[in-house]
Scaffold this active site. Sequence first.
Site, PDB file in Angstrom:
ATOM      1  N   ALA A  81       0.816  -1.210   0.000  1.00  0.00           N
ATOM      2  CA  ALA A  81       0.000   0.000   0.000  1.00  0.00           C
ATOM      3  C   ALA A  81       0.854   1.266   0.000  1.00  0.00           C
ATOM      4  O   ALA A  81       0.344   2.364  -0.211  1.00  0.00           O
ATOM      5  CB  ALA A  81      -0.926   0.019   1.215  1.00  0.00           C
ATOM      6  N   LYS A  82       2.145   1.124   0.278  1.00  0.00           N
ATOM      7  CA  LYS A  82       3.110   2.238   0.246  1.00  0.00           C
ATOM      8  C   LYS A  82       2.594   3.454   1.024  1.00  0.00           C
ATOM      9  O   LYS A  82       2.558   4.571   0.516  1.00  0.00           O
ATOM     10  CB  LYS A  82       3.467   2.587  -1.191  1.00  0.00           C
ATOM     11  CG  LYS A  82       4.115   1.401  -1.922  1.00  0.00           C
ATOM     12  CD  LYS A  82       4.467   1.723  -3.357  1.00  0.00           C
ATOM     13  CE  LYS A  82       5.150   0.544  -4.025  1.00  0.00           C
ATOM     14  NZ  LYS A  82       4.274  -0.634  -4.224  1.00  0.00           N
ATOM     15  N   ARG A  83       2.207   3.200   2.268  1.00  0.00           N
ATOM     16  CA  ARG A  83       1.694   4.268   3.118  1.00  0.00           C
ATOM     17  C   ARG A  83       2.837   5.129   3.666  1.00  0.00           C
ATOM     18  O   ARG A  83       4.007   4.767   3.566  1.00  0.00           O
ATOM     19  CB  ARG A  83       0.898   3.680   4.281  1.00  0.00           C
ATOM     20  CG  ARG A  83      -0.241   2.766   3.905  1.00  0.00           C
ATOM     21  CD  ARG A  83      -1.285   3.433   3.038  1.00  0.00           C
ATOM     22  NE  ARG A  83      -2.507   2.634   2.951  1.00  0.00           N
ATOM     23  CZ  ARG A  83      -3.414   2.768   2.000  1.00  0.00           C
ATOM     24  NH1 ARG A  83      -3.240   3.661   1.042  1.00  0.00           N
ATOM     25  NH2 ARG A  83      -4.507   2.016   1.999  1.00  0.00           N
TER      26      ARG A  83
END
Length: 256
Positions: A81-83
Site C-alpha cells: 500500500a506504500k503508506r
Amino acid sequence: RAKEIDSLLCVGLDPHKSELQEDSAEGAFRFCQRLIEETKDVACAFKPNAAFFEAYGAAGWEAMQRTLQLIPPEIPIVLDAKRGDIGSTSEAYATSAFETLRCDSITASPYLGGDGLQPFLKDASRGVWVLCKTSNPGSQDLQALELPSGDPLYLHVAKLCCGTWAKEHQNAGLVVGATDVEAMQKIRAAVPDVWFLSPGIGAQGGDLAKALRAGLRKDGLGILLPISRGISRAESPKEMAESFRAEINSLKASAA
C-alpha cells in the site's frame, strides 16, 4: 516460512482489470482466489496490492478483506500500500493494516522521516518494508541523488531506517528492486542482515541470477522475490509458481 517450505517466492495478488474475467470487485476476488489456491504450497508470502482493490470503491475494499481471509494463517501477508504520512495519519494507516486487515507487514515510504514510520514499527510482531531503491526507472530521479557524504540517498535511507528508526525491534525490511543489482550490492554491504523485498523479476526485466548474487545473505535467506504477472498470466499459475521456486533455489545453490 522460507525455511519450512524452502521458498523465497512472494506471490503478488495484483488484479489488473485487463486480467479479470469480469471487471468488478467480484472479478478481482475470483482472480485472487484462484491464485491463492494454486500457489499456496510454494508461496513464502502473498503480496496483495491495495490499489487494484481500492479502484472498485467500497466493494473493492470488501473484496480485499475476503481475499485476505483466504490466505492460510501460516503464510505471511505483505500489504502493498506504500503508506506514509505525519504521525497521526500513519497511526490510522497502521491500525487499518495490522488490526482491521490483520496483515503481517506493509510497504511504506520513508519520505516523511522517522516519526511518519514509527506507528508501523512500534509493534514488534509486525513488519514494515521501507521503500529504498525501487524497481521503476524513475527511482533514479530522487533515490540515487548523491549526498554531501558521498552516499546516494537510497543508501542513507537504508542505514537510517535499519540502524535508527527500527533499532528497537529490528522489524524493518527494505524494498530494493531487482532491476538495479549495483545498488542492491551496495545496500547489502551496508545492512548485511536485513531482509529485502525485491520486485522487478519477470515483467519488469530484472535478472534473477544477478539479483540473488547481489541480495542474498550469507545464510541463503534475506531476499523475498515478489512475482505477479509472471505467475498470474501463465496457463497454469501452479506450475509456473513451482517453476519459479525451483529456479530460485537452483540459482541460490549456485550462488552460495
